[in-house]
Design a protein around this motif. Structure first.
Motif, short mmCIF file in Angstrom:
data_model
loop_
_atom_site.label_atom_id
_atom_site.label_comp_id
_atom_site.label_asym_id
_atom_site.label_seq_id
_atom_site.Cartn_x
_atom_site.Cartn_y
_atom_site.Cartn_z
N THR A 22 53.26 48.84 36.68
CA THR A 22 52.01 48.45 36.04
C THR A 22 52.30 48.16 34.57
N ALA A 23 52.17 46.89 34.20
CA ALA A 23 52.52 46.49 32.83
C ALA A 23 51.84 45.17 32.48
N GLY A 48 53.05 54.24 33.75
CA GLY A 48 53.75 54.64 32.54
C GLY A 48 53.04 55.74 31.76
N GLY A 61 53.28 53.22 27.82
CA GLY A 61 53.34 52.50 29.09
C GLY A 61 54.67 52.71 29.78
N SER A 95 43.46 48.76 27.55
CA SER A 95 44.16 49.54 28.57
C SER A 95 43.24 50.63 29.11
N ALA A 142 45.78 56.80 31.64
CA ALA A 142 46.78 56.83 32.71
C ALA A 142 46.24 57.44 34.00
#
Length: 255
Positions: free
Chosen positions: A189-190, A211, A216, A239, A242
């Motif tokens: 996931t980026a 991340g 990340g 973003s 997490a």
């Protein structure tokens, strides 16, 4: 049941150290848990109970069951009882038990795996483990730099999932090699120019890397992954937390 009357009591000091010191948890192979619900979860899972401390005047059939399974029982007045806990208002029972032991072999039968790359927040880690277990994910891998899965805050946040979910600690490169050998594609996931929406890849048999909260996924994770994916968002946020991102990924993997 032994009544604790001093803060120098060895059992009390043992429980307190389990709550404070990661190195001590590792050396003893034990973890600290709290509450009647967690005691029930530990007993049902077959965890090896070691030391059980109850607040003076409190009792439960689970305490007797723990004793029958070989646990050492202690009671303490409130002032001493609180010394064993990491929270301001502890529940009525605090106990130690053996840490669940999962090896890399747990990945061989897992069709859907989540890898955590440097996830350091204990609350997020506990929430992710709880969510993964709730959706029957195959396994979670803790790679370099992750929080201790057996710290009290993580254990509390899992709400018992720590006893049931295969959770493997493994270097990222070793985990990636094993998952690829098992036929699982690896997605990171980026946010990247070549990233594709999460919904555009098949997740029925796959592994996804989440991340750390601040940085990340690492460059190593990007190199090892087969593809980079993103969770499309319509708002202006750059973003997601997490734990939230992992929950969305887990849902997409198991729906």
């Amino acid at each position: 049941m032994i009544e604790i009357q001093s803060r120098q009591n060895a059992a009390l000091k043992h429980l307190a150290r389990l709550g404070r010191e990661r190195k001590y948890r590792r050396s003893t192979g034990e973890m600290l848990c709290e509450g009647e619900k967690m005691l029930g979860e530990a007993l049902r899972s077959g965890a090896k109970l070691k030391t059980v401390l109850v607040r003076d005047g409190w009792d439960s059939p689970l305490v007797k069951e723990a004793e029958e399974q070989g646990a050492s029982l202690y009671s303490a007045p409130d002032a001493l009882f609180k010394l064993a806990s990491e929270v301001e208002t502890p529940q009525n029972v605090i106990f130690s038990c053996s840490q669940p032991q999962w090896t890399a072999d747990a990945l061989d039968g897992a069709g859907q795996v989540l890898l955590l790359d440097g996830l350091q927040d204990p609350g997020n880690l506990g929430t992710i483990l709880r969510t993964a277990e709730a959706f029957a994910l195959g396994a979670v891998v803790l790679c370099e730099g992750c929080a201790d899965p057996f710290s009290p805050k993580v254990v509390r946040s899992t709400m018992g999932a720590v006893f049931r979910l295969p959770c493997v600690t493994l270097p990222l490169a070793e985990a990636a090699e094993r998952l690829h050998r098992n036929g699982l594609p690896l997605y990171a996931t980026a946010l990247h120019e070549d990233s594709v929406p999460l919904s555009s890849v098949s997740l029925s048999k796959a592994a996804v890397i989440i991340g750390s909260e601040g940085k990340g996924v690492t460059e190593q994770a990007l190199r090892l992954s087969d593809k980079r994916v993103i969770i499309p968002m319509k708002g202006r946020a750059e973003s997601l937390n997490a734990g939230v991102a992992a929950a969305i990924v887990i849902y997409e993997m198991t729906k």
